[in-house]
Design a protein around this motif. Structure first.
Motif, mmCIF file in Angstrom:
data_model
loop_
_atom_site.group_PDB
_atom_site.id
_atom_site.type_symbol
_atom_site.label_atom_id
_atom_site.label_comp_id
_atom_site.label_asym_id
_atom_site.label_seq_id
_atom_site.Cartn_x
_atom_site.Cartn_y
_atom_site.Cartn_z
ATOM 1 N N ALA A 66 9.996 5.098 4.351
ATOM 2 C CA ALA A 66 9.520 3.717 4.231
ATOM 3 C C ALA A 66 9.709 2.972 5.541
ATOM 4 N N TYR A 67 10.927 2.926 6.034
ATOM 5 C CA TYR A 67 11.248 2.117 7.215
ATOM 6 C C TYR A 67 10.475 2.573 8.447
ATOM 7 N N ASP A 68 10.445 3.869 8.711
ATOM 8 C CA ASP A 68 9.828 4.383 9.937
ATOM 9 C C ASP A 68 8.346 4.699 9.788
ATOM 10 N N LEU A 69 7.969 5.265 8.642
ATOM 11 C CA LEU A 69 6.617 5.806 8.503
ATOM 12 C C LEU A 69 5.728 4.975 7.601
ATOM 13 N N LYS A 70 6.246 3.833 7.153
ATOM 14 C CA LYS A 70 5.451 2.845 6.405
ATOM 15 C C LYS A 70 4.946 3.364 5.068
ATOM 16 N N MET A 71 5.654 4.316 4.497
ATOM 17 C CA MET A 71 5.322 4.796 3.153
ATOM 18 C C MET A 71 6.056 3.899 2.160
ATOM 19 N N TYR A 72 5.651 2.621 2.135
ATOM 20 C CA TYR A 72 6.356 1.588 1.380
ATOM 21 C C TYR A 72 6.015 1.628 -0.110
ATOM 22 N N PRO A 73 6.986 1.262 -0.949
ATOM 23 C CA PRO A 73 6.632 0.937 -2.335
ATOM 24 C C PRO A 73 5.850 -0.376 -2.347
ATOM 25 N N ASP A 74 5.146 -0.650 -3.437
ATOM 26 C CA ASP A 74 4.298 -1.847 -3.506
ATOM 27 C C ASP A 74 5.090 -3.139 -3.343
ATOM 28 N N ASP A 75 6.359 -3.112 -3.735
ATOM 29 C CA ASP A 75 7.157 -4.340 -3.699
ATOM 30 C C ASP A 75 8.070 -4.393 -2.479
ATOM 31 N N SER A 76 7.636 -3.792 -1.377
ATOM 32 C CA SER A 76 8.471 -3.728 -0.188
ATOM 33 C C SER A 76 8.941 -5.111 0.254
ATOM 34 N N ARG A 79 -1.913 -8.314 5.644
ATOM 35 C CA ARG A 79 -1.368 -7.318 4.706
ATOM 36 C C ARG A 79 -2.485 -6.464 4.107
ATOM 37 N N ALA A 80 -3.622 -7.066 3.862
ATOM 38 C CA ALA A 80 -4.741 -6.313 3.296
ATOM 39 C C ALA A 80 -5.210 -5.226 4.266
ATOM 40 N N ILE A 81 -5.281 -5.554 5.570
ATOM 41 C CA ILE A 81 -5.677 -4.570 6.582
ATOM 42 C C ILE A 81 -4.628 -3.459 6.676
ATOM 43 N N PHE A 82 -3.375 -3.868 6.663
ATOM 44 C CA PHE A 82 -2.256 -2.931 6.762
ATOM 45 C C PHE A 82 -2.277 -1.953 5.581
ATOM 46 N N ASP A 83 -2.401 -2.499 4.366
ATOM 47 C CA ASP A 83 -2.397 -1.654 3.165
ATOM 48 C C ASP A 83 -3.608 -0.732 3.118
ATOM 49 N N ALA A 84 -4.732 -1.221 3.600
ATOM 50 C CA ALA A 84 -5.950 -0.391 3.588
ATOM 51 C C ALA A 84 -5.779 0.845 4.460
ATOM 52 N N HIS A 85 -4.914 0.756 5.445
ATOM 53 C CA HIS A 85 -4.650 1.909 6.302
ATOM 54 C C HIS A 85 -3.592 2.829 5.696
ATOM 55 N N TYR A 86 -2.431 2.271 5.340
ATOM 56 C CA TYR A 86 -1.291 3.116 4.983
ATOM 57 C C TYR A 86 -1.280 3.595 3.524
ATOM 58 N N LYS A 87 -1.852 2.830 2.612
ATOM 59 C CA LYS A 87 -1.780 3.240 1.203
ATOM 60 C C LYS A 87 -2.514 4.562 0.927
ATOM 61 N N PRO A 88 -3.713 4.781 1.472
ATOM 62 C CA PRO A 88 -4.356 6.088 1.255
ATOM 63 C C PRO A 88 -3.539 7.250 1.829
ATOM 64 N N ILE A 89 -2.855 7.009 2.949
ATOM 65 C CA ILE A 89 -2.004 8.046 3.535
ATOM 66 C C ILE A 89 -0.853 8.359 2.581
ATOM 67 N N HIS A 90 -0.275 7.315 2.010
ATOM 68 C CA HIS A 90 0.822 7.484 1.059
ATOM 69 C C HIS A 90 0.360 8.245 -0.181
ATOM 70 N N LYS A 148 5.797 14.485 9.022
ATOM 71 C CA LYS A 148 6.497 13.301 9.539
ATOM 72 C C LYS A 148 6.311 13.180 11.056
ATOM 73 N N TYR A 149 6.353 14.313 11.731
ATOM 74 C CA TYR A 149 6.149 14.310 13.181
ATOM 75 C C TYR A 149 4.774 13.753 13.545
ATOM 76 N N GLN A 150 3.748 14.196 12.843
ATOM 77 C CA GLN A 150 2.393 13.714 13.131
ATOM 78 C C GLN A 150 2.281 12.207 12.885
#
Length: 515
Positions: free
Chosen positions: A243-253, A266-277, A294-296
């Motif tokens: 979560a802290y380093d790789l932004k794999m946050y829970p919804d209630d971060s 936040r909408a732009i941020f979530d649109a990028h990281y949520k599909p990765i998660h 994690k390295y990538q």
């Protein structure tokens, strides 16, 4: 005819006797990044990154291929830059519990006294009371990547919406626009990038998503024969936090980096990281597959964060050119230290090993440095303060421990320093044991203490990646003794009493001699 001849003679005589116009003192721009490393700069031959604007400084000046720091950690490195003194002399040894006494002597105070107008814009990381600056706009502590606060001289804390690299450059240009135009200037532009947790500008979020980075060949280092390396806690495998380093946050971060965003951000941020998660959850990776995933992610976020910084460094250079300042302005780019990009399986810094001990450094100095110069001379961040004072024709204080690099820049000295001395003090952070040592020629000797007690010796010519500790090997007995003698001599030269005391201590568990 006679009168015309007489006036011609008088005019020629007057011109011949006139004093040449005194050269104006050079303006100074220091750009200091955070945790940016030579492996991620194309001017240093990086195969994983392109940094066209940082490269411009090297192309128009000198690239130092052997630049190093005295203490590989954020605040202490900046204290060395300002004072020209080692950490044990300027008092700021550790981020964790040191306080920078800003009333002490600093090179900017001497520039001020000589008529320079001075400023620090951006990350300062030495408290909240800078001295020696006519103006400052600094990030409190580490600062934030999105919508950061600034402490502005005479105004207090202000919040600004936007991305930190852009905002730091905006503030620097605003100060340059409104400075006293009759005075030479010296400005430090302190970028937060590329510090953990590597949060890119929104326009750069997707920039490297299709790139797969090769693992360093010592990514799965087993640390054999290097006890301090074995006991560290800074691996991509075990230390990097999803979560802290790789932004794999829970919804209630509740992460402060996230909650300070506007809804649109936040909408732009979530649109990028949520599909990765979601993809990560579906893959259900384990073992090496997860470590390499994690390295990538780390590499993509780190290099995307560097992208915005490089773009804004280009803005700095463009500003100088557009305002006719480029021909009489020294520009220095450096980081506060190097950083690990997966070498030894690590991220972070701290160790006296090359990736952390070294720092990118380049300098543009029109009229003094030939464009496209490369210097292999050994130099340190310690040397910047006396160099700039000498360039400004200001007397260098006798107690500054750095050495001016002007002889290196003018070609009078090809080698620079003969010996590099290093001392890292932090206790507990990433479980990296405090240590000190020297690099001289092809060899490096290190004395670890506190958490790990022991010696290491490396032959950098045969082992440039520092995988084999040859301390105690019979074949290196003479080198080992010579390096220890030189280390003690250097400790005394720089008046480091703690290191001298530790140097003489016998190890409780002495290193077993290898035959």
């Amino acid at each position: 005819m006679f009168r015309i001849l007489l006036w011609s003679v008088l005019a020629i005589s007057a011109f011949a006797c006139a004093k040449p116009e005194e050269q104006k003192p050079p303006n100074i721009v220091i750009i200091i990044s955070d945790d940016h490393t030579r492996q991620a700069i194309s001017a240093y031959g990086s195969t994983i990154a392109k940094t066209p604007n940082i490269d411009r400084i090297a192309q128009e000046g000198v690239l130092f291929t052997n630049a190093y720091v005295t203490n590989s950690i954020c605040g202490p490195s900046r204290a060395v830059l300002l004072t020209g003194k080692y950490s044990h002399k300027n008092g700021f040894k550790r981020n964790s519990d040191s306080k920078f006494e800003s009333d002490q002597d600093q090179f900017v105070k001497h520039l001020q006294a000589a008529g320079y107008q001075t400023a620090w814009i951006g990350k300062y990381h030495l408290g909240e009371d800078p001295q020696g600056f006519d103006h400052y706009e600094i990030l409190p502590g580490q600062g934030f990547y999105y919508n950061p606060d600034f402490i502005v001289k005479g105004e207090g804390k202000v919040n600004r919406e936007g991305y930190v690299s852009d905002l730091v450059e905006d503030a620097a240009e605003n100060w340059l626009d409104n400075r006293d135009m009759d005075k030479p200037f010296a400005v430090v532009i302190g970028h937060k990038a590329t510090h953990r947790t590597w949060l890119p500008d929104f326009q750069d979020l997707d920039r490297f998503e299709e790139v797969n980075y090769p693992l360093p060949d010592n990514f799965y280092d087993d640390y054999a024969g290097r006890q301090a390396a074995m006991e560290q806690d800074m691996t991509i495998d075990k230390t990097m936090i999803m979560a802290y380093d790789l932004k794999m946050y829970p919804d209630d971060s509740k992460d402060n980096n996230i909650v300070r965003m506007t809804p649109e951000q936040r909408a732009i941020f979530d649109a990028h990281y949520k599909p990765i998660h979601e993809e990560l959850n579906a893959l259900d990776l384990k073992g090496k597959e997860l470590v390499e995933w994690k390295y990538q992610r780390y590499m993509r976020d780190y290099l995307a964060t560097a992208e915005s910084m490089d773009r804004n460094i280009g803005r700095t250079l463009d500003y100088l050119e557009a305002h006719g300042l480029d021909e009489n302005t020294i520009v220095i780019y450096l980081s506060d230290q190097g950083f690990y990009m997966g070498e030894h399986g690590w991220f972070d810094k701290r160790f006296m090993y090359e990736e952390s001990f070294s720092t990118p450094m380049m300098m543009r100095y029109p009229g003094v440095v030939e464009p496209g110069t490369k210097s292999d001379a050994l130099v340190m961040n310690l040397d910047i303060a006396p160099t700039l004072l000498e360039a400004a024709q200001v007397k260098v204080p006798e107690d500054m421990q750095g050495a001016s690099m002007l002889p290196v820049l003018t070609g009078k000295d090809k080698e620079g320093r003969k010996v590099l001395y290093y001392h890292y003090y932090e206790v507990g952070e990433h479980s990296v044991s405090p240590h000190f040592g020297i690099r001289m020629g092809q060899y490096k000797i290190i004395r670890f203490y506190n958490q790990v007690e022991g010696w290491e010796l490396f032959d950098l010519e045969k082992d440039p990646k520092e995988m084999k500790n040859v301390y105690g090997e019979e074949a290196y007995a003479k080198v080992q003794e010579e390096m220890k003698v030189k280390l003690l001599e250097t400790i005394k030269k720089y008046e480091d009493p703690d290191a001298e005391k530790i140097f003489h201590q016998k190890l409780e568990s002495p290193v077993i001699e290898k035959k």
